[in-house]
Design an enzyme around this catalytic site. Structure first.
Site, short mmCIF file in Angstrom:
data_model
loop_
_atom_site.label_atom_id
_atom_site.label_comp_id
_atom_site.label_asym_id
_atom_site.label_seq_id
_atom_site.Cartn_x
_atom_site.Cartn_y
_atom_site.Cartn_z
N GLU A 83 64.44 21.11 160.15
CA GLU A 83 63.29 21.11 159.24
C GLU A 83 63.75 20.79 157.83
O GLU A 83 64.90 21.09 157.47
CB GLU A 83 62.62 22.49 159.29
CG GLU A 83 61.26 22.60 158.69
CD GLU A 83 60.67 23.98 158.97
OE1 GLU A 83 59.73 24.09 159.78
OE2 GLU A 83 61.16 24.97 158.39
N ARG A 90 52.98 41.22 164.16
CA ARG A 90 53.20 42.67 164.07
C ARG A 90 52.88 43.12 162.66
O ARG A 90 52.54 42.32 161.79
CB ARG A 90 54.67 42.98 164.37
CG ARG A 90 55.63 42.18 163.50
CD ARG A 90 57.07 42.60 163.66
NE ARG A 90 58.01 41.67 163.04
CZ ARG A 90 58.29 41.60 161.75
NH1 ARG A 90 57.68 42.41 160.89
NH2 ARG A 90 59.16 40.73 161.29
N LYS A 144 59.42 28.97 167.30
CA LYS A 144 59.09 28.32 166.02
C LYS A 144 58.59 26.89 166.19
O LYS A 144 57.72 26.44 165.44
CB LYS A 144 60.32 28.34 165.10
CG LYS A 144 60.62 29.70 164.48
CD LYS A 144 61.78 29.60 163.51
CE LYS A 144 61.93 30.88 162.68
NZ LYS A 144 62.22 32.05 163.50
#
Length: 445
Positions: free
Chosen positions: A200, A293, A116
């Site tokens: 974050e 995906r 991430k």
């Protein structure tokens, strides 16, 4: 077009991929665990191979067994579905090194987006908005506290290697941050083998909006609209819809363009999803993560854009052009997906069991992607998802009416089932208004 396809997955997604493969004249090969031997995806495949016992590590995540199955059956390509090995870059590399076609993005793109923090930094460089947060892992709790002080509370504490809503916690002050940091780090080390933690900004009222992208065989990246995914429990999705009722035409243009830039930044090929957080008060959106995906909720995009995303994946993997004109993508109507899980509709705790009754709804604009039939057993070894109920209409109101009727007609007995939750949601005024956020399920409880 490839001629034979091994589906390295199970349940509804394996069955759904097999259905498209067979429609295209592709020989479909299933792999399954001992626990899944009687499920529909196994019996509907042209050929099936048992790859191990119920434990996923010994079956669906068993790379050697899956590659051996591909070799013994003469498979030309492997489609990983979602979950299990679908975002495992090393598996993708191994598949291609074995001379097989990988139906998914390149291993380098999977690697780039798998962390991430690395993904955030890449997206920022590409001009994709990212939320205020750390550009390096918080090495220890003191580094996390320093980062949170600079960002401002509340903050989200996230496993850098996590995904699917796992490995996250919210801290409203320093004391909570110290607790959450230790919890997330421990969980990440145990689940992902990587204890790296990202700090974050946390948005108390936020919407979860994602964009379906497709990297074409000719190198172009196109966006097939957005999906609203804000109906969640424990950061995991329960209901998705497209288009999002929160996205204006001007915002749609901005968020789709950003998603295309995100794909181009990593040379993306095949299907993927760029997930974003949307602040409904300011109409600002921020990159959350890229799922390299096919998504669980891809059918709502299929309805709105009139495409079969699995077919498009197979075409890209075969080096073929898409079935649609990338310069003339026009959305039509509205669609919802409701995840039908074997879980308590109030507390969302798993409740596996033998299926005594299974009657699927039918009718215009109604589709059911299911992994089970009557007599099958929902075991505790895998995800609780039993089926996906997808409904569409000419507009959101018509799609909701059809969803209500379909939920009422869907009969399941045996395992626990969350159909009552969906019935409640479809009468909820906040949801019906379209002005909801990721806290809606908590307010319903």
């Amino acid at each position: 077009m490839i001629e034979s396809l091994l589906v390295a997955n199970r349940g509804e997604i394996a069955r759904r991929i097999i259905r498209t493969a067979k429609r295209l004249g592709i020989r479909a090969i299933a792999v399954h665990s001992e626990a899944d031997a009687d499920l529909p995806f196994v019996t509907e495949a042209d050929e099936a191979v048992c790859v191990g016992p119920a434990n996923p590590a010994q079956s669906y995540r068993n790379v050697e067994a899956i590659l051996a199955a591909a070799k013994s059956t003469g498979a030309q390509a492997i489609h990983p579905g979602y979950g299990f090995l679908s975002e495992n870059a090393e598996f993708a590399r191994t598949v291609e090194a074995s001379g097989l076609v990988w139906v998914g993005p390149g291993a380098d793109a999977i690697t780039a987006m798998g962390d991430k923090i690395n993904a955030r930094n890449l997206m920022a460089e590409a001009g994709v908005p990212v939320a205020p947060g750390t550009t390096d892992p918080a090495a220890d709790v003191e580094a996390a506290v320093a980062a949170a002080t600079g960002i401002g509370y509340p903050v989200m504490v996230k496993a850098a290697a996590g995904g699917g809503g796992m490995g996250m916690g919210v801290a409203t002050d320093e004391a909570a941050l110290r607790t959450e940091y230790d919890k997330v780090r421990s969980f990440a080390e145990r689940m992902f083998g990587d204890g790296s933690v990202l700090i974050e900004r946390y948005f108390p009222r936020v919407r979860h909006v994602e964009v379906q992208i497709l990297g074409l065989a000719d190198g172009r990246v196109v966006a097939l609209g957005e999906r609203e995914c804000s109906v969640q429990r424990r950061n995991q999705k329960l209901v998705e819809e497209s288009p999002s009722p929160a996205v204006s035409p001007e915002l749609r243009e901005r968020i789709l363009a950003a998603a295309v830039r995100a794909g181009e930044a990593v040379g993306y090929r095949n299907a993927g999803t760029v997930e974003c957080l949307l602040d409904p008060a300011t109409q600002e959106f921020f990159f959350l993560e890229m799922n390299t995906r096919l998504q669980v909720e891809h059918p709502v995009t299929e309805y709105v854009y009139g495409v079969d995303l699995v077919e498009e994946q197979l075409r890209v993997a075969s080096g073929l052009a898409p079935t649609f004109d990338p310069d003339a993508l026009v959305p039509r109507g509205h669609a919802f997906e409701l995840r039908i899980n074997a879980e308590d509709p109030k507390r969302f705790l798993p409740g596996p069991g033998v299926i005594r009754t299974w009657n699927e709804p039918t009718g215009e604009g109604v589709r059911v992607d299911s992994g089970y039939v009557v007599g099958n057993t929902v075991t505790p070894f895998y995800d609780s998802l039993m089926a996906k109920l997808i409904v569409s209409g000419s507009d959101r109101a018509e799609a909701i009416e059809r969803a209500r009727a379909a939920v009422a007609a869907f009969e399941i007995a045996g395992p626990k089932c969350n159909l009552p939750f969906h019935a409640e949601l479809l009468e909820n005024e906040e949801f019906l208004s379209g002005d909801y956020d990721t806290g809606i399920v908590g307010r319903m409880r």
